[in-house]
Design an enzyme around this catalytic site. Structure first.
Site, mmCIF file in Angstrom:
data_model
loop_
_atom_site.group_PDB
_atom_site.id
_atom_site.type_symbol
_atom_site.label_atom_id
_atom_site.label_comp_id
_atom_site.label_asym_id
_atom_site.label_seq_id
_atom_site.Cartn_x
_atom_site.Cartn_y
_atom_site.Cartn_z
ATOM 1 N N HIS A 52 0.894 -1.153 0.000
ATOM 2 C CA HIS A 52 0.000 0.000 0.000
ATOM 3 C C HIS A 52 0.928 1.197 0.000
ATOM 4 O O HIS A 52 1.898 1.233 0.766
ATOM 5 C CB HIS A 52 -0.885 0.030 1.246
ATOM 6 N N CYS A 122 -4.268 2.184 -4.789
ATOM 7 C CA CYS A 122 -3.441 3.191 -4.123
ATOM 8 C C CYS A 122 -2.135 3.434 -4.869
ATOM 9 O O CYS A 122 -1.638 4.568 -4.916
ATOM 10 C CB CYS A 122 -3.154 2.780 -2.680
#
Length: 182
Positions: A52, A122
């Site tokens: 992430h 992301c």
């Protein structure tokens, strides 16, 4: 004589969502093993984390998930401190222009309902924002991971399940130019 433009540091925070499990299990699931220890090439899907990412600029952390674009103080999500910090350089983009840009992205390309774990996530957001701010992309070993996973039989078998996953790291505030959050 004009004032020189201020430079603002831009960082990429990289979090391992699997907390090391992806690195340990991927050789079994993806049929790949870690590279040799002599020279360290770019990590393969089998040797890197399930990442992430977020962009740190103008004293805030900005990221994208199934809830849309969010922000918080650096390291302020429940993910805690990042596993890796990548220096992306500096930007001359002012905070005001950057927030207008984010607002535009949040109303177009990066709405929450547009989120997809493999194709619009992301890392897609961090890559787009990094290029806007610095002209540089984030490392390809992060952006290439979804296609590498999907190219394996295991990735194809899991795709229906993985496509249904929505990720939104807790602890951030949904970004909105109108509510004064940055």
């Amino acid at each position: 004589m004009e004032e020189p433009l201020a430079l603002h540091p831009v960082k990429l925070y990289v979090y391992d969502l699997s907390k090391g499990m992806a690195r340990r299990l991927s050789p079994l699931m993806l049929g790949k093993s870690k590279a040799g220890h002599r020279r360290r090439p770019a990590p393969t899907a089998a040797s890197r984390p399930l990442a992430h990412t977020s962009i740190i600029v103008h004293k805030d952390e900005f990221f994208y998930g199934s809830g849309g674009i969010s922000s918080c103080a650096p390291g302020g999500t429940l993910l805690g401190p990042p596993d890796t910090v990548v220096d992306l350089g500096n930007t001359e983009v002012t905070e005001e222009i950057f927030l207008e840009y984010l607002s535009s992205l949040g109303e177009s390309m990066f709405r929450g309902e547009s989120y997809n774990l493999f194709e619009h996530n992301c890392n897609t957001f961090s890559n787009e924002v990094a290029q806007f701010l610095t002209g540089r992309k984030i490392p390809s070993y992060i952006t290439d991971l979804p296609s590498e996973v999907l190219a394996t039989p295991f990735g194809q078998a899991l795709r229906p399940l993985l496509d249904s996953i929505q990720i939104q790291p807790p602890g951030g505030n949904t970004f909105s130019r109108h509510n004064g959050q940055s």
